[in-house]
Design a protein around this motif. Structure first.
Motif, PDB file in Angstrom:
ATOM      1  N   LEU A 101      -7.351  17.990  11.383  1.00 52.30           N
ATOM      2  CA  LEU A 101      -8.266  18.704  12.272  1.00 52.30           C
ATOM      3  C   LEU A 101      -8.652  17.834  13.468  1.00 52.30           C
ATOM      4  O   LEU A 101      -8.636  18.293  14.617  1.00 52.30           O
ATOM      5  N   SER A 155      -5.648  17.567  15.697  1.00 52.55           N
ATOM      6  CA  SER A 155      -5.381  18.813  16.429  1.00 52.55           C
ATOM      7  C   SER A 155      -6.379  18.993  17.572  1.00 52.55           C
ATOM      8  O   SER A 155      -6.037  19.531  18.628  1.00 52.55           O
ATOM      9  N   ILE A 156      -7.628  18.543  17.376  1.00 50.26           N
ATOM     10  CA  ILE A 156      -8.624  18.604  18.454  1.00 50.26           C
ATOM     11  C   ILE A 156      -8.184  17.727  19.624  1.00 50.26           C
ATOM     12  O   ILE A 156      -8.263  18.133  20.789  1.00 50.26           O
ATOM     13  N   SER A 180     -12.204  27.524  19.471  1.00 47.99           N
ATOM     14  CA  SER A 180     -10.999  27.810  18.672  1.00 47.99           C
ATOM     15  C   SER A 180     -11.232  27.455  17.207  1.00 47.99           C
ATOM     16  O   SER A 180     -10.879  28.225  16.300  1.00 47.99           O
ATOM     17  N   ALA A 181     -11.818  26.274  16.976  1.00 49.78           N
ATOM     18  CA  ALA A 181     -12.062  25.823  15.604  1.00 49.78           C
ATOM     19  C   ALA A 181     -13.051  26.743  14.891  1.00 49.78           C
ATOM     20  O   ALA A 181     -12.845  27.128  13.730  1.00 49.78           O
ATOM     21  N   GLY A 211     -11.877  29.133  11.809  1.00 46.85           N
ATOM     22  CA  GLY A 211     -12.543  28.954  10.519  1.00 46.85           C
ATOM     23  C   GLY A 211     -13.277  30.206  10.081  1.00 46.85           C
ATOM     24  O   GLY A 211     -13.231  30.596   8.904  1.00 46.85           O
ATOM     25  N   LEU A 232     -10.915  24.914   7.182  1.00 46.23           N
ATOM     26  CA  LEU A 232     -10.201  23.823   7.847  1.00 46.23           C
ATOM     27  C   LEU A 232      -8.845  24.286   8.374  1.00 46.23           C
ATOM     28  O   LEU A 232      -8.491  24.031   9.529  1.00 46.23           O
ATOM     29  N   ALA A 253      -9.214  26.673  11.333  1.00 47.62           N
ATOM     30  CA  ALA A 253      -9.573  25.950  12.562  1.00 47.62           C
ATOM     31  C   ALA A 253      -8.353  25.255  13.161  1.00 47.62           C
ATOM     32  O   ALA A 253      -8.083  25.364  14.366  1.00 47.62           O
ATOM     33  N   ILE A 254      -7.595  24.556  12.325  1.00 49.65           N
ATOM     34  CA  ILE A 254      -6.401  23.833  12.797  1.00 49.65           C
ATOM     35  C   ILE A 254      -5.382  24.806  13.376  1.00 49.65           C
ATOM     36  O   ILE A 254      -4.819  24.589  14.455  1.00 49.65           O
ATOM     37  N   ILE A 274      -6.514  26.273  16.805  1.00 53.73           N
ATOM     38  CA  ILE A 274      -6.477  25.248  17.857  1.00 53.73           C
ATOM     39  C   ILE A 274      -5.050  25.044  18.350  1.00 53.73           C
ATOM     40  O   ILE A 274      -4.782  25.005  19.555  1.00 53.73           O
TER      41      ILE A 274
END
Length: 353
Positions: A19, A22-23, A76-77, A81, A299, A302-303, A306
């Motif tokens: 995560l 990816s951010i 996005s996350a 999520g 999680l 979110a990933i 993104i």
């Protein structure tokens, strides 16, 4: 059992690292590339409020990172999520493995509200009006489905709920089509179509607090009810035998999930497949225990979003592709693959729990 717990911890920690990575990728890539090293150094300085790293980047880069890309990646996350855990909840209470967060017609209501503002009031009200219109439409749709589909919470019949959601969704979709048909120019039609396919381009710092709080509340509430959700999968009769108040649990889940999805859809439009495929991916690794499933889903969702948004921003720069197109292109074939390897169940691989 001990081996399975250790495996879960490894997966959880790996997803946390992924995560963060990816951010960094999401902030780095866009119409103009910013090195991951510079992104990491600037964010470290900004978050810790100290100049740990001497700036080697231009001043305008800081504005691009902090004011444009970081809010978008965070939205996005949050959205990914939220869609993922809502998918888990909807699949549980409907006992339908192909249920998603929009099964109650929330996205159709949001689309009708947003398109109404685009067609009739965008020039005067602006983008905040589109968000507000979408939220009102989504909530209106949710209220109608709840009142009719559950008889004001008295009868939580899965079939009745799904059929009501389908009917209300069809009605609101028809309203949206009528509104688009009545548009006076092609720009309005283009805006309506782009919004209905999902976009994260309106992300701003001031718009992140409400969806984050909604996600946090629904996640905590779902974790607290995780044992009840596990029992619900065994069937309503079993749940009643152990003394569980099925109506109350389902009402709480439906209302909280509806509010969360209404907020997310109002900000981003309709983004498909995340709430459908992410829960099944996570079941493959952790089985049907909802405490683990919800944690991994938030999680992975979110990933996934993104990375999808990063692709949407970089494939045809400087233009953005609607995010819903990317999630469908990736999600559709992946879902077919999951069906092909027979992991399409509530218990993970071969029904493992």
């Amino acid at each position: 059992m001990k081996i399975r717990e250790e495996r879960y911890k490894i997966i959880f920690l790996s997803l946390l690292v992924l995560l963060v990575f990816s951010i960094l990728i999401g902030v780095s890539f866009g119409s103009s590339y910013i090195s991951i090293k510079n992104v990491y150094q600037f964010l470290s300085n900004r978050i810790l409020n100290r100049e740990i790293f001497s700036p080697t980047w231009k001043k305008n880069i800081e504005a691009i990172i902090w004011e444009i890309r970081v809010p978008r990646v965070l939205l996005s996350a949050i959205t990914g999520g939220g869609l993922a855990i809502s998918g888990v909840l909807m699949q549980c209470i409907t006992k339908n493995p192909i249920a998603d967060p929009y099964i109650l017609g929330i996205s159709s209501g949001a689309s009708a509200g947003a398109v109404a503002v685009i067609i009739f009031g965008e020039a005067t009200i602006g983008m905040l009006g589109i968000t507000g219109g979408a939220f009102i439409g989504a909530i209106a749709c949710g209220i109608i489905v709840f009142i009719i589909g559950t008889e004001n919470g008295k009868n939580i019949s899965t079939v009745r709920l799904i059929l009501t959601g389908l009917a209300v969704s069809t009605i609101f979709s028809s309203i949206t089509n009528i509104l688009v048909y009545s548009a006076k120019n092609s720009n309005q039609v283009r805006s309506a179509v782009f919004w209905s396919m999902g976009s994260l381009g309106r992300a701003k710092w001031g718009e992140l607090l409400i969806p984050f709080l909604a996600l946090a509340i629904v996640f905590i509430l779902s974790i607290l009810l995780s044992k009840s959700l596990d029992i619900l999968l065994l069937g309503d009769n079993t749940a009643k035998m152990v003394g569980m108040n099925i109506g109350r649990i389902k009402t709480i889940i439906i209302l909280s999930s509806t509010i969360l999805i209404s907020i997310l859809v109002a900000l981003t439009g309709s983004i498909g497949f995340i709430g459908l495929i992410v829960p099944h991916i996570c079941r493959y690794f952790c089985g049907s225990s909802h405490k683990k499933l919800l944690t991994l889903s938030i999680l992975v969702g979110a990933i996934f979003l993104i990375l999808c948004d990063t692709i949407a921003r970089t494939i045809f720069p400087p233009r953005d592709i609607p995010i819903g197109i990317i999630t469908s292109i990736i999600g559709g074939p992946f879902f077919l693959f999951m069906i092909g390897i027979k992991s399409f169940s509530f218990g993970g691989k071969n029904g493992r729990s």
